[in-house]
Design a protein around this motif. Structure first.
Motif, PDB file in Angstrom:
ATOM      1  N   PHE A  55       0.982  -1.367   0.004  1.00 46.57           N
ATOM      2  CA  PHE A  55       0.096   0.210   0.044  1.00 46.57           C
ATOM      3  C   PHE A  55       1.075   1.159  -0.195  1.00 46.57           C
ATOM      4  CE2 PHE A  55      -3.371  -2.448   2.654  1.00 46.57           C
ATOM      5  CZ  PHE A  55      -4.053  -3.059   1.276  1.00 46.57           C
ATOM      6  N   LYS A  56       2.283   1.127   0.068  1.00 43.90           N
ATOM      7  CA  LYS A  56       3.159   2.140   0.174  1.00 43.90           C
ATOM      8  C   LYS A  56       2.879   3.034   1.596  1.00 43.90           C
ATOM      9  CE  LYS A  56       3.908   2.919  -4.616  1.00 43.90           C
ATOM     10  NZ  LYS A  56       3.630   3.824  -5.917  1.00 43.90           N
ATOM     11  N   ASP A  57       2.472   2.313   2.312  1.00 44.12           N
ATOM     12  CA  ASP A  57       2.335   2.812   3.810  1.00 44.12           C
ATOM     13  C   ASP A  57       3.363   2.136   4.710  1.00 44.12           C
ATOM     14  OD1 ASP A  57       1.550   3.332   6.279  1.00 44.12           O
ATOM     15  OD2 ASP A  57      -0.193   2.300   6.384  1.00 44.12           O
ATOM     16  N   THR A  58       4.299   2.918   4.694  1.00 44.64           N
ATOM     17  CA  THR A  58       5.744   2.493   5.811  1.00 44.64           C
ATOM     18  C   THR A  58       5.696   2.997   7.137  1.00 44.64           C
ATOM     19  OG1 THR A  58       7.144   4.313   4.838  1.00 44.64           O
ATOM     20  CG2 THR A  58       7.175   1.975   3.718  1.00 44.64           C
ATOM     21  N   LYS A  59       4.640   3.855   7.375  1.00 44.38           N
ATOM     22  CA  LYS A  59       4.578   4.394   8.757  1.00 44.38           C
ATOM     23  C   LYS A  59       3.882   3.561   9.719  1.00 44.38           C
ATOM     24  CE  LYS A  59       4.083   9.371   7.277  1.00 44.38           C
ATOM     25  NZ  LYS A  59       3.142  10.722   7.343  1.00 44.38           N
ATOM     26  N   THR A  60       2.732   2.734   9.348  1.00 35.82           N
ATOM     27  CA  THR A  60       2.240   1.850  10.293  1.00 35.82           C
ATOM     28  C   THR A  60       3.111   0.916  10.735  1.00 35.82           C
ATOM     29  OG1 THR A  60       0.005   2.107   9.190  1.00 35.82           O
ATOM     30  CG2 THR A  60       0.083   0.371  10.579  1.00 35.82           C
ATOM     31  N   PRO A  61       3.931   0.125   9.836  1.00 35.94           N
ATOM     32  CA  PRO A  61       4.709  -0.850  10.317  1.00 35.94           C
ATOM     33  C   PRO A  61       5.996  -0.455  11.234  1.00 35.94           C
ATOM     34  CG  PRO A  61       4.601  -1.352   7.851  1.00 35.94           C
ATOM     35  CD  PRO A  61       3.649  -0.091   8.310  1.00 35.94           C
ATOM     36  N   LEU A  62       6.294   1.051  10.963  1.00 41.23           N
ATOM     37  CA  LEU A  62       7.190   1.737  11.807  1.00 41.23           C
ATOM     38  C   LEU A  62       6.590   2.101  13.294  1.00 41.23           C
ATOM     39  CD1 LEU A  62       9.887   3.632  12.394  1.00 41.23           C
ATOM     40  CD2 LEU A  62       8.784   5.350  11.328  1.00 41.23           C
ATOM     41  N   TYR A  63       5.513   2.447  13.271  1.00 43.63           N
ATOM     42  CA  TYR A  63       5.051   2.771  14.733  1.00 43.63           C
ATOM     43  C   TYR A  63       4.641   1.516  15.434  1.00 43.63           C
ATOM     44  CZ  TYR A  63       3.939   7.530  12.557  1.00 43.63           C
ATOM     45  OH  TYR A  63       4.203   8.724  12.097  1.00 43.63           O
ATOM     46  N   ALA A  64       4.147   0.242  14.702  1.00 42.46           N
ATOM     47  CA  ALA A  64       3.978  -0.974  15.371  1.00 42.46           C
ATOM     48  C   ALA A  64       5.288  -1.440  15.962  1.00 42.46           C
ATOM     49  CB  ALA A  64       3.423  -1.741  14.316  1.00 42.46           C
ATOM     50  N   THR A  65       6.379  -1.565  15.003  1.00 46.57           N
ATOM     51  CA  THR A  65       7.561  -2.153  15.603  1.00 46.57           C
ATOM     52  C   THR A  65       8.200  -1.265  16.544  1.00 46.57           C
ATOM     53  OG1 THR A  65       8.553  -1.213  13.415  1.00 46.57           O
ATOM     54  CG2 THR A  65       7.824  -3.327  13.491  1.00 46.57           C
ATOM     55  N   THR A  66       8.095  -0.016  16.297  1.00 45.97           N
ATOM     56  CA  THR A  66       8.614   0.817  17.572  1.00 45.97           C
ATOM     57  C   THR A  66       7.881   0.722  18.792  1.00 45.97           C
ATOM     58  OG1 THR A  66       9.070   2.713  15.902  1.00 45.97           O
ATOM     59  CG2 THR A  66       8.893   3.247  18.360  1.00 45.97           C
ATOM     60  N   VAL A  67       6.681   0.519  18.860  1.00 47.78           N
ATOM     61  CA  VAL A  67       5.890   0.288  20.193  1.00 47.78           C
ATOM     62  C   VAL A  67       6.327  -0.994  20.555  1.00 47.78           C
ATOM     63  CG1 VAL A  67       3.832  -0.257  21.173  1.00 47.78           C
ATOM     64  CG2 VAL A  67       4.155   1.657  19.749  1.00 47.78           C
ATOM     65  N   GLY A  68       6.388  -2.151  19.952  1.00 53.65           N
ATOM     66  CA  GLY A  68       6.839  -3.483  20.318  1.00 53.65           C
ATOM     67  C   GLY A  68       8.117  -3.359  20.645  1.00 53.65           C
ATOM     68  N   ASN A  69       9.105  -2.890  20.008  1.00 52.89           N
ATOM     69  CA  ASN A  69      10.538  -2.878  20.587  1.00 52.89           C
ATOM     70  C   ASN A  69      10.751  -2.288  21.675  1.00 52.89           C
ATOM     71  OD1 ASN A  69      11.522  -4.667  18.501  1.00 52.89           O
ATOM     72  ND2 ASN A  69      11.597  -3.004  16.979  1.00 52.89           N
ATOM     73  N   LEU A  70      10.022  -1.141  21.994  1.00 54.08           N
ATOM     74  CA  LEU A  70      10.021  -0.241  23.071  1.00 54.08           C
ATOM     75  C   LEU A  70       9.719  -1.244  24.401  1.00 54.08           C
ATOM     76  CD1 LEU A  70       9.035   3.424  22.261  1.00 54.08           C
ATOM     77  CD2 LEU A  70      11.136   2.553  22.992  1.00 54.08           C
ATOM     78  N   ALA A  71       8.652  -1.884  24.102  1.00 54.97           N
ATOM     79  CA  ALA A  71       7.959  -2.880  25.087  1.00 54.97           C
ATOM     80  C   ALA A  71       9.013  -3.922  25.473  1.00 54.97           C
ATOM     81  CB  ALA A  71       6.709  -3.493  24.550  1.00 54.97           C
ATOM     82  N   ASN A  72       9.851  -4.377  24.621  1.00 53.70           N
ATOM     83  CA  ASN A  72      10.724  -5.335  24.767  1.00 53.70           C
ATOM     84  C   ASN A  72      11.977  -4.682  25.568  1.00 53.70           C
ATOM     85  OD1 ASN A  72      12.484  -7.393  24.267  1.00 53.70           O
ATOM     86  ND2 ASN A  72      12.612  -7.474  22.221  1.00 53.70           N
ATOM     87  N   VAL A  73      12.320  -3.496  25.183  1.00 57.29           N
ATOM     88  CA  VAL A  73      13.544  -2.952  25.737  1.00 57.29           C
ATOM     89  C   VAL A  73      13.022  -2.707  27.501  1.00 57.29           C
ATOM     90  CG1 VAL A  73      14.763  -0.596  26.026  1.00 57.29           C
ATOM     91  CG2 VAL A  73      14.503  -1.603  23.954  1.00 57.29           C
ATOM     92  N   VAL A  74      11.844  -2.446  27.763  1.00 53.14           N
ATOM     93  CA  VAL A  74      11.328  -2.199  29.140  1.00 53.14           C
ATOM     94  C   VAL A  74      11.176  -3.429  29.814  1.00 53.14           C
ATOM     95  CG1 VAL A  74       9.386  -1.390  30.609  1.00 53.14           C
ATOM     96  CG2 VAL A  74      10.252   0.157  28.611  1.00 53.14           C
ATOM     97  N   LEU A  75      10.600  -4.395  29.284  1.00 53.75           N
ATOM     98  CA  LEU A  75      10.309  -5.776  29.774  1.00 53.75           C
ATOM     99  C   LEU A  75      11.622  -6.840  29.890  1.00 53.75           C
ATOM    100  CD1 LEU A  75       7.092  -6.828  27.781  1.00 53.75           C
ATOM    101  CD2 LEU A  75       7.159  -5.922  30.078  1.00 53.75           C
ATOM    102  N   ASP A  76      12.758  -6.434  29.078  1.00 51.33           N
ATOM    103  CA  ASP A  76      13.876  -7.204  29.187  1.00 51.33           C
ATOM    104  C   ASP A  76      14.583  -7.207  30.458  1.00 51.33           C
ATOM    105  OD1 ASP A  76      14.570  -8.895  26.990  1.00 51.33           O
ATOM    106  OD2 ASP A  76      15.136  -7.168  25.884  1.00 51.33           O
TER     107      ASP A  76
END
Length: 360
Positions: A80-101
């Motif tokens: 869809f040429k939508d690169t923002k949604t995956p960026l936001y999703a992976t950013t939220v997920g990885n931040l959660a990973n950094v906090v939970l680690d």
């Protein structure tokens, strides 16, 4: 999405049920000697790596369905040429990973098991965010089962799977050979490998952009746009590779203490820095060429050329690791990435396949 989920479930079951044999073959021994390896690579029985490695692999395997599903959905958004949604999703997920680690690893004292659980939670969080956004824009239920057109996806998917297996096997073999040299060598190798891949994958964003733009240009037969896009991203990719190269040379000798305080591991990391730094521009170009060829739908060449590269690289890994040990592994990995870049350049540079218009 269906194919990704099914493959993820199969992968999870396989890794959970075969965790110990897989680790044995990787050179992390329990009560067996490492199979098909030379005497100098034998580890002592009951390697200290076996228990935490098995715990980590088993728990991380639970995230396989969500990982492959999220990768499939990221591909949909790219279409869809939508690169923002995956960026936001992976950013939220990885931040959660950094906090939970640190919470799971140190507060709850779960060690590597806590790291695995944190990663699995972050993967499912990413999948849920992407699925939620996808449902808002698409009716995911097809009118009939036939409309899913599995044959189309399986054809190109098989070619890409062949390529992924070839790519993964080379890196996995390198890790296996490092593991056979002991826990200190494996620790240094894994830290350096993660830095090597993480910095190289900075160019993957350019590769994804090139893939999307080129796919549109080829469909419209806008070859001027295809030529300009390919040229521009290759230039940007090379310079993007130079930035982490310089940063690693001057920064990693000091930053390596963020990963470990073991003196023996730090010494091995320092001697690996030249390999990591020098190969950054080469790695960046390799990923860019992948994106360019995918954008041209040149899946067959991408798959078959990677198999040839993998065969040569595997031979180099066995030979150089047996003669030069830890250094030999990194020399072989440098050859591997150089060959990937060369095969990508060969296709575009010679103007063959979908790039025949470049000869006009």
């Amino acid at each position: 999405m269906v194919i990704g989920t099914v493959l993820g479930l199969i992968q999870a079951l396989f890794l959970i049920l075969a965790a110990k044999p897989i680790l044995n073959y990787m050179g992390v021994n329990s009560n067996l000697e490492a199979p098909f390896c030379m005497d100098k690579f034998f580890l002592d029985k009951d390697s200290p790596m076996i228990k935490p490695a098995q715990q980590y692999l088993t728990l991380r395997s639970l995230g396989a369905p969500s990982l492959l599903l999220s990768l499939a959905m990221q591909g949909i958004f790219r279409g869809f040429k939508d690169t923002k949604t995956p960026l936001y999703a992976t950013t939220v997920g990885n931040l959660a990973n950094v906090v939970l680690d640190p919470i799971f690893m140190f507060v709850f004292r779960m060690g590597v098991s806590g790291a695995a659980i944190a990663h699995v939670i972050s993967q499912y969080l990413i999948s849920l965010i992407l699925l939620w956004k996808l449902i808002e824009n698409i009716d995911l239920l097809p009118p009939s089962f036939k409309d899913l057109q599995f044959d189309r996806f399986l054809k190109n998917g098989f070619l890409l799977m062949v390529r992924v297996i070839a790519v993964t096997f080379c890196v996995t073999l390198a890790a296996s050979l490092a593991a056979r040299q002991g826990s200190t060598t494996m620790a240094a190798f894994q830290i350096c490998l993660q830095i090597w891949l993480a910095t190289s994958l900075l160019a993957d964003g350019l590769a994804v952009s090139a893939q999307t733009i080129l796919a549109s240009a080829f469909v419209k037969k806008d070859y001027d746009k295809a030529r300009t896009t390919a040229s521009r991203v290759l230039q940007l990719g090379f310079f993007l590779g130079l930035v982490p190269s310089v940063t690693i040379i001057f920064g990693l000798p000091y930053a390596s203490r963020l990963f470990t305080t073991e003196v023996s591991v730090l010494q091995l990391i320092r001697v690996t820095i030249p390999f990591i730094a020098v190969t950054q521009p080469i790695n960046a170009l390799a990923f860019i060429f992948d994106g360019i060829n995918y954008g041209a739908s040149d899946y067959a060449y991408s798959a078959y050329s990677m198999v040839v590269v993998a065969v040569i690289s595997i031979l180099c890994l066995f030979i150089l690791s047996s003669t030069h040990g830890y250094f030999g592994i990194w020399i072989a990995l440098s050859i591997y990435m150089s060959l990937r870049t060369f095969t990508g350049f060969l296709r575009v540079g010679t103007g063959t396949g979908p790039w025949s218009f470049l000869r006009v």
